[in-house]
Motif scaffolding. Structure first.
Motif, PDB file in Angstrom:
ATOM      1  N   THR A  34       0.791  -1.313  -0.011  1.00  0.00           N
ATOM      2  CA  THR A  34       0.151   0.036   0.163  1.00  0.00           C
ATOM      3  C   THR A  34       0.888   1.248  -0.111  1.00  0.00           C
ATOM      4  N   ALA A  35       2.100   1.155  -0.042  1.00  0.00           N
ATOM      5  CA  ALA A  35       2.997   2.471  -0.377  1.00  0.00           C
ATOM      6  C   ALA A  35       2.859   3.175  -1.445  1.00  0.00           C
ATOM      7  N   VAL A  36       2.496   2.414  -2.627  1.00  0.00           N
ATOM      8  CA  VAL A  36       1.865   3.299  -3.632  1.00  0.00           C
ATOM      9  C   VAL A  36       0.991   4.057  -3.630  1.00  0.00           C
ATOM     10  N   PRO A  37       1.162   5.334  -4.163  1.00  0.00           N
ATOM     11  CA  PRO A  37      -0.260   6.197  -3.853  1.00  0.00           C
ATOM     12  C   PRO A  37      -1.472   5.744  -4.746  1.00  0.00           C
ATOM     13  N   SER A  38      -2.756   5.980  -4.230  1.00  0.00           N
ATOM     14  CA  SER A  38      -3.869   5.497  -5.063  1.00  0.00           C
ATOM     15  C   SER A  38      -5.028   6.219  -4.434  1.00  0.00           C
ATOM     16  N   ALA A  39      -6.215   6.561  -4.898  1.00  0.00           N
ATOM     17  CA  ALA A  39      -7.447   7.119  -4.421  1.00  0.00           C
ATOM     18  C   ALA A  39      -8.093   6.144  -3.495  1.00  0.00           C
ATOM     19  N   ARG A  40      -8.104   4.825  -3.847  1.00  0.00           N
ATOM     20  CA  ARG A  40      -8.729   3.935  -2.643  1.00  0.00           C
ATOM     21  C   ARG A  40      -7.954   2.498  -2.694  1.00  0.00           C
ATOM     22  N   VAL A  41      -8.203   1.872  -1.441  1.00  0.00           N
ATOM     23  CA  VAL A  41      -7.512   0.692  -1.471  1.00  0.00           C
ATOM     24  C   VAL A  41      -8.834  -0.472  -1.227  1.00  0.00           C
ATOM     25  N   ILE A  42      -8.821  -1.394  -1.982  1.00  0.00           N
ATOM     26  CA  ILE A  42      -9.860  -2.668  -1.768  1.00  0.00           C
ATOM     27  C   ILE A  42      -8.963  -3.958  -1.637  1.00  0.00           C
ATOM     28  N   LEU A  43      -9.374  -4.589  -0.441  1.00  0.00           N
ATOM     29  CA  LEU A  43      -8.770  -5.883  -0.013  1.00  0.00           C
ATOM     30  C   LEU A  43      -9.722  -6.925  -0.538  1.00  0.00           C
ATOM     31  N   ASP A  44      -9.226  -7.840  -1.477  1.00  0.00           N
ATOM     32  CA  ASP A  44     -10.314  -8.686  -1.904  1.00  0.00           C
ATOM     33  C   ASP A  44      -9.782 -10.050  -1.288  1.00  0.00           C
ATOM     34  N   LEU A  45     -10.939 -10.488  -0.393  1.00  0.00           N
ATOM     35  CA  LEU A  45     -10.822 -11.725   0.483  1.00  0.00           C
ATOM     36  C   LEU A  45     -11.247 -13.027   0.185  1.00  0.00           C
ATOM     37  N   ALA A  46     -11.875 -12.899  -1.116  1.00  0.00           N
ATOM     38  CA  ALA A  46     -12.813 -14.063  -1.729  1.00  0.00           C
ATOM     39  C   ALA A  46     -11.991 -15.274  -1.785  1.00  0.00           C
ATOM     40  N   ARG A  47     -10.910 -15.510  -1.878  1.00  0.00           N
ATOM     41  CA  ARG A  47     -10.101 -16.607  -1.511  1.00  0.00           C
ATOM     42  C   ARG A  47      -9.724 -17.015  -0.253  1.00  0.00           C
ATOM     43  N   VAL A  48     -10.143 -16.119   0.632  1.00  0.00           N
ATOM     44  CA  VAL A  48      -9.662 -16.490   2.203  1.00  0.00           C
ATOM     45  C   VAL A  48     -11.101 -17.183   2.936  1.00  0.00           C
ATOM     46  N   HIS A  49     -10.589 -18.490   3.246  1.00  0.00           N
ATOM     47  CA  HIS A  49     -11.785 -19.317   3.864  1.00  0.00           C
ATOM     48  C   HIS A  49     -11.874 -19.158   5.131  1.00  0.00           C
ATOM     49  N   PHE A  50     -10.812 -18.896   5.978  1.00  0.00           N
ATOM     50  CA  PHE A  50     -10.595 -18.658   7.388  1.00  0.00           C
ATOM     51  C   PHE A  50      -9.760 -17.553   7.865  1.00  0.00           C
ATOM     52  N   LEU A  51     -10.492 -16.911   8.808  1.00  0.00           N
ATOM     53  CA  LEU A  51      -9.661 -15.595   9.357  1.00  0.00           C
ATOM     54  C   LEU A  51      -9.970 -15.787  10.970  1.00  0.00           C
ATOM     55  N   ASP A  52      -8.880 -15.742  11.795  1.00  0.00           N
ATOM     56  CA  ASP A  52      -9.150 -15.867  13.213  1.00  0.00           C
ATOM     57  C   ASP A  52      -8.986 -14.338  13.893  1.00  0.00           C
ATOM     58  N   SER A  53      -9.064 -14.347  15.226  1.00  0.00           N
ATOM     59  CA  SER A  53      -8.943 -12.979  15.979  1.00  0.00           C
ATOM     60  C   SER A  53      -7.473 -12.484  15.467  1.00  0.00           C
ATOM     61  N   SER A  54      -6.371 -13.232  15.357  1.00  0.00           N
ATOM     62  CA  SER A  54      -5.295 -12.386  15.080  1.00  0.00           C
ATOM     63  C   SER A  54      -5.437 -11.900  13.796  1.00  0.00           C
ATOM     64  N   GLY A  55      -6.077 -12.640  12.788  1.00  0.00           N
ATOM     65  CA  GLY A  55      -5.957 -12.100  11.364  1.00  0.00           C
ATOM     66  C   GLY A  55      -6.719 -10.770  11.172  1.00  0.00           C
ATOM     67  N   LEU A  56      -7.987 -10.951  12.115  1.00  0.00           N
ATOM     68  CA  LEU A  56      -8.986  -9.709  12.173  1.00  0.00           C
ATOM     69  C   LEU A  56      -7.996  -8.552  12.683  1.00  0.00           C
ATOM     70  N   GLY A  57      -7.215  -8.725  13.824  1.00  0.00           N
ATOM     71  CA  GLY A  57      -6.381  -7.704  14.128  1.00  0.00           C
ATOM     72  C   GLY A  57      -5.689  -7.078  13.404  1.00  0.00           C
ATOM     73  N   ALA A  58      -4.907  -7.864  12.399  1.00  0.00           N
ATOM     74  CA  ALA A  58      -3.988  -7.419  11.337  1.00  0.00           C
ATOM     75  C   ALA A  58      -4.831  -6.752  10.356  1.00  0.00           C
ATOM     76  N   VAL A  59      -6.082  -6.860   9.914  1.00  0.00           N
ATOM     77  CA  VAL A  59      -6.782  -6.142   8.892  1.00  0.00           C
ATOM     78  C   VAL A  59      -7.032  -4.872   9.732  1.00  0.00           C
ATOM     79  N   VAL A  60      -7.475  -5.030  10.985  1.00  0.00           N
ATOM     80  CA  VAL A  60      -7.794  -3.503  11.703  1.00  0.00           C
ATOM     81  C   VAL A  60      -6.240  -2.638  11.581  1.00  0.00           C
ATOM     82  N   ALA A  61      -5.057  -3.269  12.009  1.00  0.00           N
ATOM     83  CA  ALA A  61      -4.069  -2.624  11.934  1.00  0.00           C
ATOM     84  C   ALA A  61      -3.793  -2.004  10.497  1.00  0.00           C
TER      85      ALA A  61
END
Lengths: 111, 139
Positions: A37-64
């Motif tokens: 995300t260091a490159v400039p852009s107007a928006r950032v979209i994270l596509d999670l369509a291939r992610v079948h599992f996220l735990d509380s640590s993963g959630l914390g990382a997305v929040v970070a």
């Protein structure tokens, strides 16, 4: 943790290629996201369509990552699979992210 | 009642591997998608808590027993790490979404999806028992 980034117009799209963002992947995910995300852009979209599992640590990382991009670029999410959607809903973190049904819908919609 | 025993070693990578192995086998492999997904969320949080807090990142044994009963799974998880603070379960406190907390969600997820949670310190063992509803799964 494999992530692939492409620029679609002025929107930076980052696609998670692994099927889990868990305690074993969270730190690496955060670091890779910071680099991509260091490159400039107007928006950032994270596509999670291939992610079948996220735990509380993963959630914390997305929040970070969201905090890293704030306030200029709110992190938008797309393509939440059922288990990932459930983790966001049960922790009420679905209320603070813009969540698109799929990447196409996210790209059509103005940020 | 058939009981399945699964042994794994603490640590983020071995927990991931152990979880994958457990969920591919009985009784989890026979559950409906939604019940299996709930089991995966709860077990990931329970096992990672043990790895991070009870063993504080050091390797140590974790044993898991699962029995299937009509409409539910009965689970028992034991480790030989440090006890829970005060020898009791932490309170259910979900961070407000606006706090943008990066942690503190784990026990809330466990409590939201599991029932009859019980923690005991038995000598040098931590023992956590709970039930998971499996009403969406056929016999």
């Amino acid at each position: 943790m494999q992530l692939e980034s492409t620029m679609q117009g002025t929107t930076l799209v980052i696609r998670a290629l692994d099927d889990r963002i868990d305690a074993a992947a969270a730190i690496q995910f955060k670091e890779r996201m910071r680099d991509l995300t260091a490159v400039p852009s107007a928006r950032v979209i994270l596509d999670l369509a291939r992610v079948h599992f996220l735990d509380s640590s993963g959630l914390g990382a997305v929040v970070a990552v969201m905090k890293l991009l704030a306030p200029d670029r709110p992190l938008e999410l797309a393509g939440l699979t059922p288990t990932v959607e459930k983790v966001f809903r049960l922790t009420r973190m679905d209320t603070i992210f813009t969540i698109h049904r799929g990447l196409e819908a996210g790209l059509r919609q103005a940020g | 009642m058939a009981e399945t025993a699964i042994e794994l070693t603490s640590g983020a990578k071995s927990v991931r591997e152990g979880l994958r192995r457990a969920l591919r086998g009985p009784p989890f492999d026979r559950l409906a998608m939604v019940d299996r997904s709930n089991a995966e969320i709860v077990l990931a949080e329970v096992l990672n808590n043990i790895a991070e807090h009870a063993y504080a990142g050091r390797p140590g044994p974790i044993r898991l027993w699962v029995a299937r009963e009509p409409g539910r799974l009965c689970l028992r998880v034991e480790d030989e790490g440090r006890p829970m603070p005060g020898h009791r379960l932490p309170p259910d406190r979900l961070p407000a979404p606006g706090e943008l907390a990066e942690g503190g969600f784990g026990w809330h997820l466990i409590r939201a999806l599991a029932s009859d949670l019980r923690y005991d310190r038995c000598g040098s063992l931590n023992r956590l028992c709970f039930h998971l509803r499996t009403e969406q799964s056929a016999g």
